[in-house]
Design a protein around this motif. Structure first.
Motif, PDB file in Angstrom:
ATOM      1  N   ILE A   7       0.630  -1.236   0.128  1.00  0.00           N
ATOM      2  CA  ILE A   7      -0.112   0.079   0.040  1.00  0.00           C
ATOM      3  C   ILE A   7       0.993   1.236  -0.091  1.00  0.00           C
ATOM      4  O   ILE A   7       1.611   1.331   1.016  1.00  0.00           O
ATOM      5  CB  ILE A   7      -0.981   0.134   1.273  1.00  0.00           C
ATOM      6  N   LEU A   8       0.602   2.195  -0.949  1.00  0.00           N
ATOM      7  CA  LEU A   8       1.638   3.142  -0.917  1.00  0.00           C
ATOM      8  C   LEU A   8       0.816   4.523  -0.445  1.00  0.00           C
ATOM      9  O   LEU A   8      -0.420   4.862  -0.657  1.00  0.00           O
ATOM     10  CB  LEU A   8       1.822   3.691  -2.674  1.00  0.00           C
ATOM     11  N   LEU A   9       1.711   5.253   0.406  1.00  0.00           N
ATOM     12  CA  LEU A   9       1.018   6.152   1.189  1.00  0.00           C
ATOM     13  C   LEU A   9       1.906   7.461   0.949  1.00  0.00           C
ATOM     14  O   LEU A   9       3.159   7.471   0.813  1.00  0.00           O
ATOM     15  CB  LEU A   9       1.503   6.061   2.863  1.00  0.00           C
ATOM     16  N   VAL A  10       1.124   8.471   0.471  1.00  0.00           N
ATOM     17  CA  VAL A  10       1.765   9.653  -0.215  1.00  0.00           C
ATOM     18  C   VAL A  10       1.440  10.855   0.467  1.00  0.00           C
ATOM     19  O   VAL A  10       0.102  11.314   0.336  1.00  0.00           O
ATOM     20  CB  VAL A  10       1.613   9.808  -1.714  1.00  0.00           C
ATOM     21  N   GLN A  29      -0.357  -5.418   6.101  1.00  0.00           N
ATOM     22  CA  GLN A  29       0.334  -5.644   4.831  1.00  0.00           C
ATOM     23  C   GLN A  29       1.494  -4.687   4.847  1.00  0.00           C
ATOM     24  O   GLN A  29       2.035  -4.058   5.906  1.00  0.00           O
ATOM     25  CB  GLN A  29      -0.969  -4.966   3.706  1.00  0.00           C
ATOM     26  N   THR A  30       1.982  -4.639   3.416  1.00  0.00           N
ATOM     27  CA  THR A  30       3.240  -3.684   3.535  1.00  0.00           C
ATOM     28  C   THR A  30       2.904  -2.280   3.147  1.00  0.00           C
ATOM     29  O   THR A  30       2.502  -1.852   2.144  1.00  0.00           O
ATOM     30  CB  THR A  30       4.357  -4.490   2.591  1.00  0.00           C
ATOM     31  N   LEU A  31       3.476  -1.518   4.055  1.00  0.00           N
ATOM     32  CA  LEU A  31       3.086  -0.143   3.895  1.00  0.00           C
ATOM     33  C   LEU A  31       4.475   0.664   3.234  1.00  0.00           C
ATOM     34  O   LEU A  31       5.370   0.667   3.995  1.00  0.00           O
ATOM     35  CB  LEU A  31       2.685   0.508   5.243  1.00  0.00           C
ATOM     36  N   VAL A  32       4.167   1.366   2.281  1.00  0.00           N
ATOM     37  CA  VAL A  32       5.285   2.074   1.521  1.00  0.00           C
ATOM     38  C   VAL A  32       5.161   3.715   1.688  1.00  0.00           C
ATOM     39  O   VAL A  32       4.128   4.015   1.382  1.00  0.00           O
ATOM     40  CB  VAL A  32       5.680   1.504   0.317  1.00  0.00           C
ATOM     41  N   ARG A  33       6.100   4.365   1.963  1.00  0.00           N
ATOM     42  CA  ARG A  33       5.996   5.847   2.293  1.00  0.00           C
ATOM     43  C   ARG A  33       6.599   6.447   1.089  1.00  0.00           C
ATOM     44  O   ARG A  33       7.498   6.132   0.675  1.00  0.00           O
ATOM     45  CB  ARG A  33       6.886   6.158   3.683  1.00  0.00           C
ATOM     46  N   ALA A  34       5.907   7.647   0.732  1.00  0.00           N
ATOM     47  CA  ALA A  34       6.546   8.574  -0.240  1.00  0.00           C
ATOM     48  C   ALA A  34       6.116   9.722   0.194  1.00  0.00           C
ATOM     49  O   ALA A  34       4.891  10.426   0.767  1.00  0.00           O
ATOM     50  CB  ALA A  34       5.703   8.216  -1.546  1.00  0.00           C
ATOM     51  N   SER A  35       7.098  10.900   0.413  1.00  0.00           N
ATOM     52  CA  SER A  35       7.152  12.003   0.983  1.00  0.00           C
ATOM     53  C   SER A  35       6.508  13.312  -0.282  1.00  0.00           C
ATOM     54  O   SER A  35       6.691  14.546   0.173  1.00  0.00           O
ATOM     55  CB  SER A  35       8.071  12.681   1.677  1.00  0.00           C
TER      56      SER A  35
END
Length: 227
Positions: A7-10, A29-35
């Motif tokens: 899951i992409l968190l932006v 689930q796998t949480l992926v950060r993007a700033s």
């Protein structure tokens, strides 16, 4: 071992990303950060995601522009996007979000339970679609192998098709249960449409398997390529 969905968190604010991680951690689930939007696009070059939670108000490339880039790429155009915004500029602003390709548009502060429920629907649909692709790929590989193994070709296809048919039946049963759950909970139209798309793919694969049964005159060439 079951592969986890990503899951992409932006969001450009670290505290918002931390809050999203706290809300969604229960999904395991796998949480992926993007700033930033640029960072999100880089992550999408190499990884597959079940859903994207995208902040609208970001410096530089905002959420709308980021979504436009995502939808232009063939690899990422079908990933569901949920827009998150702290500012409500009225119906026009909301319409712009949907026009950019969002499946949902949520204003902050939002109900953590509602957000988690919405995300979980798209994660479940993603996992079922991945399972469908794996079954189709397995069928292709085994059919191609049977075509080059001499005497085994006459004995194994019937058993192979029966096994794959049983596996597909299990996926069909899960997809049907998910569709009923969405109907019962009056889920978002986008989630219902995604579930219907998955069911159509399952129907196509079932027809392909039926065509491969002995006596039907079918062949491996009728197997569809799931999207």
């Amino acid at each position: 071992m079951v592969q986890k969905a990503k899951i992409l968190l932006v969001d450009d604010r670290p505290e918002n990303l931390l809050a999203l991680e706290a809300i969604l951690s229960a999904l395991d689930q796998t949480l992926v950060r993007a700033s930033s939007g640029e960072e999100a696009l880089k992550a999408l070059l190499t990884d597959d995601f079940a859903v994207i939670l995208l902040d609208v108000q970001m410096p530089g490339m905002d959420g709308f522009e980021t979504a436009a880039h995502i939808k232009r790429r063939e690899r990422t155009r079908d990933i569901p996007i949920i827009f998150l915004t702290a500012i409500n500029h009225g119906p026009h602003h909301t319409f712009r979000g949907y026009a950019a390709g969002a499946v949902d548009y949520i204003s902050k502060p939002f109900d953590p339970w509602v957000l988690r429920a919405k995300v979980s629907v798209f994660v479940e649909l993603y996992m079922k679609n991945c399972k469908l692709r794996e079954q189709a790929a397995l069928l292709r590989l085994q059919l191609e192998g049977d075509g080059t193994t001499g005497g085994r070709h006459e004995k194994e296809p019937a058993g192979l098709l029966a096994e794959l048919s049983a596996r597909l039946a299990a996926v069909e049963e899960q997809a049907e249960a998910l569709s009923k759950q969405l109907d019962d909970e009056s889920a978002d139209a986008a989630a219902v449409a995604t579930a219907a798309h998955l069911e159509r793919k399952l129907t196509g694969l079932r027809r392909a398997l039926d065509a491969l049964e002995p006596g039907t005159g079918g062949g491996a060439s009728v197997l569809p390529a799931p999207n």
